[in-house]
Each structure stands twice: as structure tokens, then as C-alpha cells.
Design an enzyme around this catalytic site. Structure first.
Site, PDB file in Angstrom:
ATOM      1  N   ARG A   1      -0.434  -4.905  -6.583  1.00 24.86           N
ATOM      2  CA  ARG A   1      -0.207  -6.349  -6.466  1.00 24.86           C
ATOM      3  C   ARG A   1       0.904  -6.787  -7.411  1.00 24.86           C
ATOM      4  O   ARG A   1       1.066  -6.224  -8.497  1.00 24.86           O
ATOM      5  CB  ARG A   1      -1.494  -7.110  -6.777  1.00 24.86           C
ATOM      6  CG  ARG A   1      -2.665  -6.758  -5.861  1.00 24.86           C
ATOM      7  CD  ARG A   1      -3.929  -7.484  -6.276  1.00 24.86           C
ATOM      8  NE  ARG A   1      -5.040  -7.182  -5.365  1.00 24.86           N
ATOM      9  CZ  ARG A   1      -5.855  -6.145  -5.515  1.00 24.86           C
ATOM     10  NH1 ARG A   1      -5.693  -5.335  -6.543  1.00 24.86           N
ATOM     11  NH2 ARG A   1      -6.824  -5.928  -4.649  1.00 24.86           N
TER      12      ARG A   1
ATOM     13  N   HIS B   1       0.837  -1.194   0.000  1.00 27.04           N
ATOM     14  CA  HIS B   1       0.000   0.000   0.000  1.00 27.04           C
ATOM     15  C   HIS B   1       0.877   1.250   0.000  1.00 27.04           C
ATOM     16  O   HIS B   1       1.958   1.254   0.598  1.00 27.04           O
ATOM     17  CB  HIS B   1      -0.909   0.027   1.230  1.00 27.04           C
ATOM     18  CG  HIS B   1      -1.740  -1.200   1.392  1.00 27.04           C
ATOM     19  ND1 HIS B   1      -2.552  -1.677   0.390  1.00 27.04           N
ATOM     20  CD2 HIS B   1      -1.881  -2.073   2.426  1.00 27.04           C
ATOM     21  CE1 HIS B   1      -3.168  -2.775   0.802  1.00 27.04           C
ATOM     22  NE2 HIS B   1      -2.767  -3.035   2.027  1.00 27.04           N
TER      23      HIS B   1
END
Length: 375
Positions: A260, A98
Site C-alpha cells: 500500500r 500486488h
């Protein structure tokens, strides 16, 4: 106060029993997350007069000071700053990172599809059942030894980079390999199967799910964390992580920014992830600070903290001036002083308490989690 109707995400890595069992239902398929909050992608609904009314996001936008309190509205704007979730992990989910606040704002401004929100996404996971995840990169020399032990020739560039201390370079070499992926993963599985150690067994387990993804080597590159019920872990910006199994309450800033790099059927962005991953960033254990029968997890971010409230008889009072989401996970919990106006919660049921509701009395016999901004 308003009862909440909360959306459930049916991602394929979810459990058929955890969320359904808590809420007294039978699931039609995997249920991965229940969102309790006002994120525009999946806001909770306020239940009034026994039927879903407007969304929590709409209610906050219509009256930010009343719903959030003046202090919270001034600090975070007309939005609920946190998002609470139930997360039920039956299969490993994506290898991810993140962004921090500056990266989130910049990525959102340039229209990057990975940055759906202009805010960062620090998060805390608090185990309801035993919960396991990978988080934070190992020391380079340790990871080099673990991978070198496989004696897979195609992995030598990864070992060499790790031996030189370049963990992100090694991760890039692995994830962007030009080797035939299925053949590489098959070689890894053959080698890992011969090593009797939990980390190598996990490599084999991941390879069964993702037979063409070199990210199955993540257990040799990262630290494993096993949380007992009640233990919590905080993951800030830049921490590479991947949850493996378990059932937990998850708290985060109200953002859905995720980059990701593997172990997923969703879109990946290896360069983007490597750009914001911090090789030195590690998760932080967050102790439960106990006060009587209750306790609070206080992470190093202002958007949220998480209370665990054990109610027996008269369980105390939630002071006013903070927007709170209360989720019952055990027994029965009542909110409010007057029997005719009390809201009663059973397992899996939740309520939003607006700042303008003032102090709220708790009673009953059960356990609840309470999400709130840090004062």
C-alpha cells in the site's frame, strides 16, 4: 458437500448494509469483506450436523486429493488455489499493488512483512451493484495536464516528471514529498474545488477522508472504471488500483500479499510498492461467456475462474473432479439429486463441493456464483 460458515472482516471502509442485507442480518458496524476459502489467516468453517466443525484449510490438508482432485493437487499442492470474497466498499480503500509470482516468492523468503504468502495475487472483481474503482496509470502527458490545471506550485516537480514521461518518478515525488502534507492537501482541495469535473470532485472527496495524504491526487493519475452489475475486471500483478464504492464478488489466487502507498490507515510501503508497480500494467475487462442461462468469467490465470449460474427448475450439473465454492446471491438454490440429502442455499449462504463429491445437480429458482480452478 459441506455448508460453510465464513469470516467477515470489519475494516472501516466497509458497508453496514451490503453483506448484512444479503445474509439477512443487522450489522453491528462496517462489514468490508466475507472470505470464502481456506486462506490460513481466515479460513471458512465446515458446518456439519448443524454446528461448525473443522476449517476448510484443515480438511484440505487432511485429504488433498479427495478435496481438490488429483490434477489440482498436483498443480498447486495441498492447498485450495483460490480465495473467493464478497467485498462491500462504502469508502475508498487503499492505493495498492500486488506482486507477481517471482516477487511474492522472493519477498516471502526474505521475511518481508508485506509478503505474508509465497504466492502471487491476481484478482477479478465482478459487480453485484454498480462498482467503481481506479486502476492503471493514465498516459503521462494526460496526467501532467490534469495536475498542471490545478496551478499548485508545490506540484510542479510532479508535473515536470510526468511531462518527461516518468510516471513512477512522478508518483514517488508525490508520495514522498517533503512539503507539509496538510498544507499541500489543502492547496489541492482549494484548486480542485474550482474545477467542475468528476475527477477533481473525487480528489476533494478523498481529501475529506485523508486530509494529510497527497495520494488524494490518484484520480488525476489513474483511470476510473465503472462496472455495471455483471461486469468484471481482472487486475494482474503490478496494476496500481484503488476501489471506491460498490458491492461485488471478488476472486483471487489464495494470497494476501498487498503493498500500500496511501489512502489507508494500514501500514504503507512506498518504496516497496514502487519497486513492483508496472506503469504500463492495465486492468482487463473479462466478458461473461454465456452458455444457456449460465456463464463463466475466465481470467488469464490458472488458479481460478468464476461461474454465474441462473437456476430455474432443474438448473444443470456441476461436473466432478474440481473443488468448488458455491455462493447463492439471489432466490433459493438446491445442490444434490436426492431430497433427503440436498443442501439448500438462500442469499449469502455457501457450500464447498469437494472434487470427490462427483457431479452435483442444481435445482431451485435463484442465482449463484461458483468459484473453481481452471481445468
Amino acid at each position: 458437500m459441506d455448508l460453510l460458515s465464513n469470516p467477515i472482516k470489519d475494516y472501516p471502509w466497509g458497508s453496514r448494509t451490503a453483506i448484512a442485507g444479503l445474509t439477512g442480518r443487522v450489522a453491528d458496524g462496517p462489514e468490508a469483506e466475507m472470505w470464502l476459502g481456506a486462506h490460513p489467516a481466515s479460513p471458512s468453517l465446515l458446518v456439519r450436523d448443524g454446528a461448525p466443525d473443522r476449517t476448510l484449510a484443515e480438511a484440505v490438508a487432511a485429504d488433498p486429493v479427495g478435496m481438490l482432485g488429483r490434477s489440482v493437487a498436483e498443480r498447486f499442492g495441498a492447498r485450495l488455489p483460490y480465495l473467493m470474497k464478497l467485498i462491500a466498499v462504502d469508502r475508498p480503500l487503499s492505493l495498492q499493488v500486488h506482486p507477481d509470482a517471482a516477487q511474492a516468492a522472493e519477498g516471502h523468503a526474505r521475511g518481508d512483512v508485506n509478503y505474508t504468502d509465497p504466492w502471487h495475487k491476481p484478482e477479478l472483481v465482478c459487480a453485484i451493484t454498480p462498482f467503481t474503482g481506479l486502476a492503471g496509470l493514465r498516459p503521462a502527458d494526460q496526467a501532467a495536464k490534469l495536475i498542471d490545471r490545478l496551478h499548485v506550485r508545490a506540484l510542479q516537480p510532479v508535473v515536470d516528471l510526468l511531462s518527461g514521461g516518468d510516471r513512477l518518478g512522478a508518483l514517488r515525488a508525490l508520495l514522498e514529498t517533503t512539503e507539509p502534507r496538510r498544507e499541500l492537501v489543502e492547496s489541492i482541495v482549494w484548486a480542485a474545488s474550482a474545477v467542475h469535473h468528476p475527477e477533481y470532485a473525487l480528489v476533494v472527496r478523498l481529501a475529506r477522508r485523508y486530509p494529510e495524504d497527497p495520494a488524494v491526487l490518484a484520480p488525476l493519475l489513474m483511470h476510473r472504471h465503472e462496472l455495471a452489475p455483471g461486469e468484471a475486471l481482472f487486475l494482474g500483478a503490478g496494476v496500481l488500483h484503488c476501489y471506491l464504492d460498490g458491492f461485488a464478488v471478488e476472486m483471487m489466487a489464495c494470497s494476501d500479499n498487498v503493498l500500500r502507498a496511501g489512502l489507508t490507515g494500514k501500514p504503507i510501503d512506498v518504496p516497496g510498492l514502487l519497486r513492483i508497480a508496472d506503469p504500463d500494467a492495465q486492468p482487463l475487462p473479462v466478458p461473461l461467456v454465456v452458455d444457456g442461462g449460465d456463464g463463466v468469467y475466465v481470467p488469464p490465470c490458472p488458479e481460478f475462474r468464476l461461474r454465474r449460474i441462473a437456476v430455474s427448475g432443474d438448473g444443470g450439473v456441476l461436473a466432478g473432479e474440481l473443488p468448488r465454492t458455491v455462493l447463492c446471491v439471489e432466490g433459493r438454490v438446491r445442490l444434490g439429486a436426492e431430497p433427503g440429502s440436498q443442501i439448500k442455499l438462500g442469499p449469502g449462504e455457501s457450500v464447498f463441493v469437494a472434487a470427490s463429491d462427483g457431479p452435483v445437480e442444481l435445482s431451485g429458482d435463484g442465482v449463484a456464483f461458483c468459484a473453481e480452478p481452471q481445468p
